[in-house]
Design a protein around this motif. Structure first.
Motif: not given
Length: 134
Positions: A70-85, A121-130
């Motif tokens: 849960a914590v890893g996913l939140v961190v990665l999603v936040a970083l993914l959102a920041a990197s998309i911006y 970061f997108g790959k990290g989110v994908w790996e955390a979800i799956s």
């Protein structure tokens, strides 16, 4: 790292981005000289800069994989959102104003760097979800 295709593709894109950033046109070269962008003056410096950025992103992704899911996913999603911006901001910045005169290759390289960060970061989110953690 069962399938090394992602890392081979990432390596090729890092080399391409370093080459693109180190070869602006004449106006871009004047900007690099005037604003003292020493990190992208030559191909080895640009390659080192891009490699360092992508390497730090890979390290952050790996470290967040060591946290609870849960914590890893939140961190990665936040970083993914920041990197998309960051990607959106770079795209709009390098396609308007004086930056659009720096050459299409340099602009592509400047936009590709945040694209690589989004990819990592997108790959990290994908790996955390799956749950494909190693």
């Amino acid at each position: 790292m069962r399938n090394p295709f992602f890392y081979i593709l990432l390596l090729v894109l890092v080399i391409l981005d370093g080459w693109l950033l180190s070869h602006p046109n004449l106006i871009g070269q004047a900007g690099v000289f005037f604003f003292e962008y020493e990190a992208i003056e030559t191909f080895p410096k640009a390659l080192g800069t891009v490699s360092l950025v992508v390497g730090v992103c890979l390290l952050i992704t790996w470290l967040s994989g060591r946290l609870s899911q849960a914590v890893g996913l939140v961190v990665l999603v936040a970083l993914l959102a920041a990197s998309i911006y960051y990607l959106f901001q770079s795209f709009t910045q390098y396609n308007t104003g004086i930056y659009k005169l720096t050459g299409s290759g340099f602009r592509a390289g400047a936009i590709l760097l945040p694209g690589l960060v989004v990819l990592v970061f997108g790959k990290g989110v994908w790996e955390a979800i799956s749950n494909k953690r190693s």
